[in-house]
Design a protein around this motif. Structure first.
Motif, mmCIF file in Angstrom:
data_model
loop_
_atom_site.group_PDB
_atom_site.id
_atom_site.type_symbol
_atom_site.label_atom_id
_atom_site.label_comp_id
_atom_site.label_asym_id
_atom_site.label_seq_id
_atom_site.Cartn_x
_atom_site.Cartn_y
_atom_site.Cartn_z
ATOM 1 N N GLN A 114 0.738 -1.254 -0.101
ATOM 2 C CA GLN A 114 -0.041 -0.052 0.144
ATOM 3 C C GLN A 114 0.794 1.004 0.007
ATOM 4 N N PRO A 115 0.399 2.201 -0.628
ATOM 5 C CA PRO A 115 1.236 3.689 -0.641
ATOM 6 C C PRO A 115 1.161 3.864 1.023
ATOM 7 N N PHE A 116 2.277 4.787 1.298
ATOM 8 C CA PHE A 116 2.716 5.206 2.639
ATOM 9 C C PHE A 116 2.659 6.855 2.573
ATOM 10 N N ARG A 117 2.006 7.477 3.455
ATOM 11 C CA ARG A 117 2.099 8.770 3.511
ATOM 12 C C ARG A 117 3.380 9.389 4.402
ATOM 13 N N VAL A 118 4.256 10.137 3.534
ATOM 14 C CA VAL A 118 5.497 10.591 4.121
ATOM 15 C C VAL A 118 5.258 12.107 4.549
ATOM 16 N N SER A 119 5.696 12.543 5.698
ATOM 17 C CA SER A 119 5.423 13.990 6.029
ATOM 18 C C SER A 119 6.763 14.556 7.092
ATOM 19 N N GLY A 120 7.223 15.638 6.465
ATOM 20 C CA GLY A 120 8.099 16.212 7.528
ATOM 21 C C GLY A 120 9.126 15.371 7.545
ATOM 22 N N TYR A 121 9.846 15.251 8.822
ATOM 23 C CA TYR A 121 11.327 14.909 9.253
ATOM 24 C C TYR A 121 10.948 13.484 10.068
ATOM 25 N N PRO A 122 12.033 12.791 9.685
ATOM 26 C CA PRO A 122 11.909 11.569 10.746
ATOM 27 C C PRO A 122 12.381 11.822 12.012
#
Length: 224
Positions: A114-122
């Motif tokens: 499934q697609p994974f939503r990436v946002s900002g910083y780790p």
């Protein structure tokens, strides 16, 4: 000849004649004629003859053995072995060093379906050799990549994103013990559990006595 003698001879002759008649009319083991051979026939068996055993190593006849249970089919879109439940895996590269500056690349790989939503910083923490969290200040953003801006994007299955952990091996105070970490605990994003990674070259996270680590934001892997 007296009368008693004659009677005795007559009796003896009669006895001899009787024995001779018995010898002629009887056929036993003491006679001259051979006895017929006795043959005892066993009753015919009604069970069919057993099939001969196949030679060793010969293949079983069709339907002769129990069929093998078919393996369970893989569910469509199932994540491969070694892929976390979140569907994304964090990997660490080698440490790049120059004039006391250190940079460690972090790669986020979508190994799921499934697609994974990436946002900002780790979200990053520095760990010691026993897995304990060290007292390190983590800052979002770094002067080494001042143009990078946090963004939000979808990471499709098979795609990757990247970020960097940056620090300086600077010792400016003798009264502060230098920090040497061994691993990073990285949380890639919302809904994903933290993962522990180490530099691929095994090098230490030698922060000196700065006590500071900087991270750059996630961005698609192929983005300059």
């Amino acid at each position: 000849m007296t009368r008693g003698t004659s009677r005795g001879r007559l009796r003896a002759g009669a006895v001899l004649l009787a024995l001779a008649a018995l010898a002629v009319g009887c056929d036993d083991e003491t006679g001259d004629a051979a006895l017929p051979e006795r043959i005892t026939a066993s009753p015919a068996s009604t069970a069919p003859p057993a099939a001969p055993a196949p030679p060793r190593g010969a293949p079983e006849p069709p339907g002769g053995g129990a069929p093998e249970a078919p393996g369970a089919p893989e569910a469509p879109g199932a994540r491969p072995a070694g892929c976390p439940a979140s569907g994304v895996r964090v990997e660490a590269g080698t440490t790049e060093a120059a004039l006391g500056l250190r940079a460690l690349g972090l790669v986020l790989h979508n190994c799921g379906a499934q697609p994974f939503r990436v946002s900002g910083y780790p979200e990053v923490a520095v760990l010691g050799e026993r897995g304990e969290a060290l007292e390190v200040t983590v800052r979002e953003g770094s002067n080494v990549d001042s143009t990078a801006r946090p963004s939000t994007f979808l990471l499709a299955p098979g795609q990757r994103a990247r970020a960097s952990a940056v620090w300086r091996n600077t010792v400016t105070r003798t009264d502060v013990v230098a920090t040497n970490g061994t691993h990073l605990r990285v949380t890639p994003g919302a809904g994903a559990a933290a993962q522990t990674v180490a530099p691929a070259d095994g090098g230490p996270l030698d922060l000196g006595n700065t006590g500071t680590l900087e991270v750059t934001p996630w961005k698609p892997y192929d983005t300059p």
